[in-house]
Design a protein around this motif. Structure first.
Motif, short mmCIF file in Angstrom:
data_model
loop_
_atom_site.label_atom_id
_atom_site.label_comp_id
_atom_site.label_asym_id
_atom_site.label_seq_id
_atom_site.Cartn_x
_atom_site.Cartn_y
_atom_site.Cartn_z
N ARG A 53 8.41 1.05 22.09
CA ARG A 53 7.36 1.41 23.04
C ARG A 53 5.97 1.34 22.45
O ARG A 53 4.97 1.30 23.18
N ALA A 54 5.85 1.36 21.14
CA ALA A 54 4.55 1.29 20.46
C ALA A 54 4.80 0.94 19.01
O ALA A 54 5.93 1.03 18.50
N LEU A 55 3.73 0.52 18.33
CA LEU A 55 3.78 0.24 16.89
C LEU A 55 2.80 1.18 16.19
O LEU A 55 1.63 1.26 16.58
N TYR A 56 3.28 1.88 15.18
CA TYR A 56 2.47 2.84 14.44
C TYR A 56 2.30 2.37 13.00
O TYR A 56 3.29 2.18 12.28
N LEU A 57 1.06 2.15 12.60
CA LEU A 57 0.73 1.79 11.22
C LEU A 57 0.54 3.08 10.43
O LEU A 57 -0.43 3.81 10.65
N LEU A 58 1.46 3.36 9.52
CA LEU A 58 1.55 4.65 8.86
C LEU A 58 1.23 4.55 7.37
O LEU A 58 1.99 3.94 6.61
N ALA A 59 0.12 5.15 6.96
CA ALA A 59 -0.27 5.18 5.54
C ALA A 59 0.23 6.47 4.89
O ALA A 59 0.32 7.51 5.54
N HIS A 60 0.53 6.39 3.62
CA HIS A 60 1.05 7.56 2.89
C HIS A 60 -0.07 8.48 2.41
O HIS A 60 -1.25 8.16 2.50
N GLY A 61 0.32 9.61 1.86
CA GLY A 61 -0.64 10.58 1.33
C GLY A 61 -0.98 10.32 -0.13
O GLY A 61 -0.55 9.33 -0.72
N ALA A 62 -1.75 11.24 -0.71
CA ALA A 62 -2.22 11.07 -2.08
C ALA A 62 -1.14 11.33 -3.12
O ALA A 62 -1.23 10.85 -4.25
N GLY A 63 -0.10 12.06 -2.74
CA GLY A 63 0.87 12.48 -3.75
C GLY A 63 2.12 11.64 -3.86
O GLY A 63 2.87 11.76 -4.83
N ALA A 64 2.40 10.80 -2.87
CA ALA A 64 3.64 10.02 -2.89
C ALA A 64 3.49 8.81 -1.99
O ALA A 64 2.68 8.80 -1.06
N GLY A 65 4.32 7.76 -2.24
CA GLY A 65 4.20 6.51 -1.52
C GLY A 65 5.02 6.45 -0.25
O GLY A 65 5.53 7.47 0.25
N MET A 66 5.18 5.23 0.24
CA MET A 66 5.79 5.03 1.56
C MET A 66 7.29 5.32 1.57
O MET A 66 7.88 5.46 2.65
N ARG A 67 7.92 5.41 0.40
CA ARG A 67 9.36 5.69 0.34
C ARG A 67 9.67 7.17 0.11
O ARG A 67 10.83 7.54 -0.07
N HIS A 68 8.65 8.02 0.13
CA HIS A 68 8.87 9.45 -0.04
C HIS A 68 9.81 9.97 1.05
O HIS A 68 9.85 9.43 2.17
N ALA A 69 10.55 11.01 0.74
CA ALA A 69 11.55 11.54 1.67
C ALA A 69 10.94 11.91 3.02
O ALA A 69 11.55 11.68 4.08
N PHE A 70 9.75 12.48 3.00
CA PHE A 70 9.12 12.85 4.27
C PHE A 70 8.80 11.61 5.10
O PHE A 70 9.04 11.58 6.32
N MET A 71 8.28 10.58 4.44
CA MET A 71 7.95 9.35 5.15
C MET A 71 9.22 8.71 5.73
O MET A 71 9.23 8.21 6.87
N GLU A 72 10.28 8.73 4.95
CA GLU A 72 11.55 8.18 5.42
C GLU A 72 12.07 8.94 6.64
O GLU A 72 12.49 8.33 7.64
N SER A 73 12.03 10.27 6.57
CA SER A 73 12.57 11.06 7.68
C SER A 73 11.69 10.94 8.92
O SER A 73 12.20 10.90 10.04
N LEU A 74 10.37 10.86 8.74
CA LEU A 74 9.49 10.70 9.89
C LEU A 74 9.72 9.34 10.56
O LEU A 74 9.77 9.25 11.79
N CYS A 75 9.87 8.30 9.76
CA CYS A 75 10.14 6.97 10.32
C CYS A 75 11.45 6.95 11.08
O CYS A 75 11.55 6.33 12.15
N ALA A 76 12.47 7.61 10.54
CA ALA A 76 13.76 7.67 11.22
C ALA A 76 13.65 8.41 12.55
O ALA A 76 14.23 7.99 13.56
N ALA A 77 12.89 9.48 12.55
CA ALA A 77 12.70 10.25 13.80
C ALA A 77 11.90 9.45 14.82
O ALA A 77 12.19 9.49 16.02
#
Length: 232
Positions: free
Chosen positions: A28-52
């Protein structure tokens, strides 16, 4: 959910930046998601947010800033990070068009990534973007409440969604409410009760981190599909 590796090309001597693309059925949409200062795009939070978000039929392009891609320890300065945001937006638009997705494009990210994205937008409008989605906007350093980091947001004319935890030490709640209120009807504030800057909640909250992430994804997806699409 399968993530496809993509390359975000640079101009001149700028090196390519890594990205990960996830596209659900009937997105339904495309979201360009940048990571935070402490961890990259494979961080557990980023993974779980992408899955959700995948479960909510939102395609996501995660990507990494130059310092993270190079294995550095200190975040890039805006002079480096802002051009990187623009490169990532160009890559997202190319993927959107090249694969025939034709999806409304939203940009933003976790903490530092969201702030650098809004900085880029405030300096010169990012082409083809429908709105900005922040996942824990870092309003000020911990223990030093201030609103100077939000001053540039007044120059952003596109819709903005701020998703914040009520225990976020990098965004005092009263200040965050005031900032979003001053931005007018184009800005929306969504609060996750008891969540900190990493969107962790205490056991006594009655929820767990997985439920919080699912709430973030549901909120972001609902907000995205309600936004109008931009002109060229």
């Amino acid at each position: 959910m399968t993530a496809e590796s993509v390359s975000i090309e640079g101009a001149g001597e700028a090196g390519a930046l890594p990205g990960l693309l996830t596209v659900p059925e009937r997105p339904r949409a495309l979201y360009l998601l940048a990571h935070g200062a402490g961890a990259g795009m494979r961080h557990a939070f980023m993974e779980s947010l992408c899955a959700a978000l995948f479960a909510e039929r939102i395609a996501v392009l995660r990507w990494e800033f130059p310092w993270m891609a190079a294995g550095g320890r200190r975040p890039d300065r805006p002079a480096v990070a802002v051009p990187a945001v623009r490169r990532a937006v160009d890559a997202a638009r190319a993927l959107n068009a090249g694969r025939g997705l034709d999806l409304p494009l939203f940009v933003g990210g976790k903490s530092f990534g969201g702030r650098m994205t809004s900085t880029a937008e405030s300096e010169e409008a990012l082409p083809g973007v429908s709105g900005l989605v922040f996942v824990g906007f870092p309003l000020h350093p911990a223990g030093k409440p201030d609103v100077r980091r939000a001053e540039h947001l007044a120059e952003v004319t596109r819709p903005m969604l701020f998703m914040q935890g009520t225990r976020d030490k990098l965004a005092e709640l009263d200040l965050m409410r005031a900032v979003v209120g001053d931005l007018g009807p184009g800005a929306t504030l969504h609060l996750e009760d008891d969540a900190d800057h990493g969107f962790h909640v205490r056991k006594r909250s009655g929820r767990d981190d997985e439920q919080v992430v699912r709430s973030l994804a549901e909120t972001a997806a609902r907000w995205m599909v309600d936004r109008d699409r931009p002109g060229d």
